[in-house]
Motif scaffolding. Structure first.
Motif, short mmCIF file in Angstrom:
data_model
loop_
_atom_site.label_atom_id
_atom_site.label_comp_id
_atom_site.label_asym_id
_atom_site.label_seq_id
_atom_site.Cartn_x
_atom_site.Cartn_y
_atom_site.Cartn_z
N VAL A 24 -3.71 10.35 -0.09
CA VAL A 24 -4.15 9.63 -1.09
C VAL A 24 -3.22 7.97 -0.94
CG1 VAL A 24 -2.77 10.28 -2.94
CG2 VAL A 24 -4.99 9.28 -3.29
N PHE A 25 -4.05 6.93 -1.22
CA PHE A 25 -3.65 5.82 -0.95
C PHE A 25 -3.42 4.90 -2.64
CE2 PHE A 25 -3.07 5.88 3.41
CZ PHE A 25 -4.33 6.56 3.89
N LEU A 26 -2.65 3.90 -2.65
CA LEU A 26 -2.89 3.09 -3.65
C LEU A 26 -2.48 1.78 -3.12
CD1 LEU A 26 -3.25 2.89 -6.85
CD2 LEU A 26 -0.63 2.59 -7.05
N GLN A 27 -3.61 1.09 -2.95
CA GLN A 27 -3.59 -0.54 -2.56
C GLN A 27 -3.38 -1.18 -3.77
OE1 GLN A 27 -3.87 -1.82 0.59
NE2 GLN A 27 -3.10 -3.66 -0.24
N MET A 28 -2.38 -2.06 -3.66
CA MET A 28 -1.92 -2.94 -4.70
C MET A 28 -1.81 -4.36 -4.48
SD MET A 28 1.34 -0.45 -6.61
CE MET A 28 2.28 -0.91 -5.14
N SER A 33 -4.14 -2.44 -17.19
CA SER A 33 -3.10 -3.40 -16.59
C SER A 33 -3.43 -3.46 -15.21
CB SER A 33 -1.79 -2.87 -17.06
OG SER A 33 -1.63 -1.51 -16.52
N VAL A 34 -3.82 -2.53 -14.42
CA VAL A 34 -4.08 -2.74 -12.99
C VAL A 34 -5.69 -3.02 -12.69
CG1 VAL A 34 -2.00 -1.39 -12.85
CG2 VAL A 34 -4.13 -0.44 -12.45
N LYS A 35 -6.43 -2.70 -13.22
CA LYS A 35 -8.01 -2.81 -13.08
C LYS A 35 -8.22 -3.97 -12.36
CE LYS A 35 -10.19 -0.63 -16.03
NZ LYS A 35 -10.92 -0.29 -17.29
N GLY A 36 -8.84 -3.98 -11.15
CA GLY A 36 -9.42 -5.14 -10.65
C GLY A 36 -8.18 -5.87 -9.52
N ARG A 37 -7.07 -5.05 -9.64
CA ARG A 37 -5.89 -5.46 -8.70
C ARG A 37 -5.50 -3.98 -7.73
NH1 ARG A 37 -0.82 -6.47 -10.67
NH2 ARG A 37 -1.16 -5.37 -12.46
N PHE A 38 -5.54 -2.91 -8.42
CA PHE A 38 -5.35 -1.79 -7.67
C PHE A 38 -6.35 -0.95 -7.09
CE2 PHE A 38 -0.52 -1.08 -9.65
CZ PHE A 38 -0.34 -2.48 -9.22
N THR A 39 -6.24 -0.20 -6.01
CA THR A 39 -7.29 0.35 -5.58
C THR A 39 -6.68 1.66 -5.14
OG1 THR A 39 -8.72 -1.38 -5.08
CG2 THR A 39 -9.32 0.85 -4.11
N ILE A 40 -7.36 2.96 -5.75
CA ILE A 40 -6.94 4.28 -5.45
C ILE A 40 -8.16 4.77 -4.24
CG2 ILE A 40 -8.25 5.54 -7.11
CD1 ILE A 40 -5.99 7.72 -6.86
N SER A 41 -7.71 5.08 -3.22
CA SER A 41 -8.58 5.66 -2.18
C SER A 41 -8.02 7.03 -1.68
CB SER A 41 -8.82 4.91 -1.12
OG SER A 41 -7.83 4.41 -0.54
N ARG A 42 -8.79 7.85 -0.86
CA ARG A 42 -8.25 9.23 -0.32
C ARG A 42 -8.96 9.41 1.10
NH1 ARG A 42 -9.08 14.93 -2.70
NH2 ARG A 42 -8.45 13.93 -4.67
N ASP A 43 -8.15 10.10 1.88
CA ASP A 43 -8.58 10.23 3.32
C ASP A 43 -8.36 11.95 3.45
OD1 ASP A 43 -9.07 11.08 6.19
OD2 ASP A 43 -8.14 9.13 7.03
N ARG A 88 0.83 -1.15 0.14
CA ARG A 88 0.16 -0.11 -0.09
C ARG A 88 0.96 1.29 -0.21
NH1 ARG A 88 -4.67 2.25 3.97
NH2 ARG A 88 -3.04 2.71 5.48
N LEU A 89 0.75 1.84 -0.86
CA LEU A 89 1.40 3.31 -1.10
C LEU A 89 0.69 4.31 -0.56
CD1 LEU A 89 2.85 3.13 -4.91
CD2 LEU A 89 3.81 2.02 -2.81
N SER A 90 1.38 5.13 0.21
CA SER A 90 0.67 6.69 0.69
C SER A 90 1.40 7.91 0.09
CB SER A 90 0.70 6.64 2.22
OG SER A 90 0.14 5.50 2.83
#
Length: 125
Positions: free
Chosen positions: A78-82, A62-72, A19-21
């Motif tokens: 902002v996060f990137l769940q991979m 290429s990342v659809k279904g595997r990565f999720t962007i979200s924010r707080d 998870r990237l922040s």
């Protein structure tokens, strides 16, 4: 002016998760956020983006279904769940911001005004 600082990169085996922040200064809620990635010798490519207000998200095929962007917004983050990472996901990942007041293309690097320094993600096979 917005300053962006990414974290969360590292080395992971194929199939693993990271998870990237990205923490932003300034009035975070005024910006649409995006994630991009770049490998040596290649152009920076779009990964994911969001809208500033309605929860709409966009993903590269290429990342659809595997990565999720979200924010707080309360944490200016902002996060990137991979998930289900693949060796081809190896890259330097950058977060970027573009103003909610300007039109633009969520997938186009030139429409983003602010960039972080990048964080390395390495996926081993």
């Amino acid at each position: 002016q917005v300053q962006l600082v990414e974290s969360g990169g590292g080395l992971v085996q194929a199939g693993g998760s990271l998870r990237l922040s990205c923490v932003a200064s300034g009035t975070f809620s005024n910006y649409r956020m995006g994630w991009f990635r770049q490998t040596p010798g290649k152009e920076r490519e779009f990964v994911a983006a969001d809208s500033w207000n309605d929860g709409t998200t966009y993903y590269a095929d290429s990342v659809k279904g595997r990565f999720t962007i979200s924010r707080d917004n309360a944490k200016n983050t902002v996060f990137l769940q991979m998930n289900s990472l693949k060796p081809e996901d190896t890259a330097v990942y950058y977060c970027a911001a573009r103003s909610r007041y300007t039109s633009g293309r969520y997938y186009y690097t030139g429409d983003y005004s602010y960039w972080g320094q990048g964080t390395q993600v390495t996926v081993s096979s």
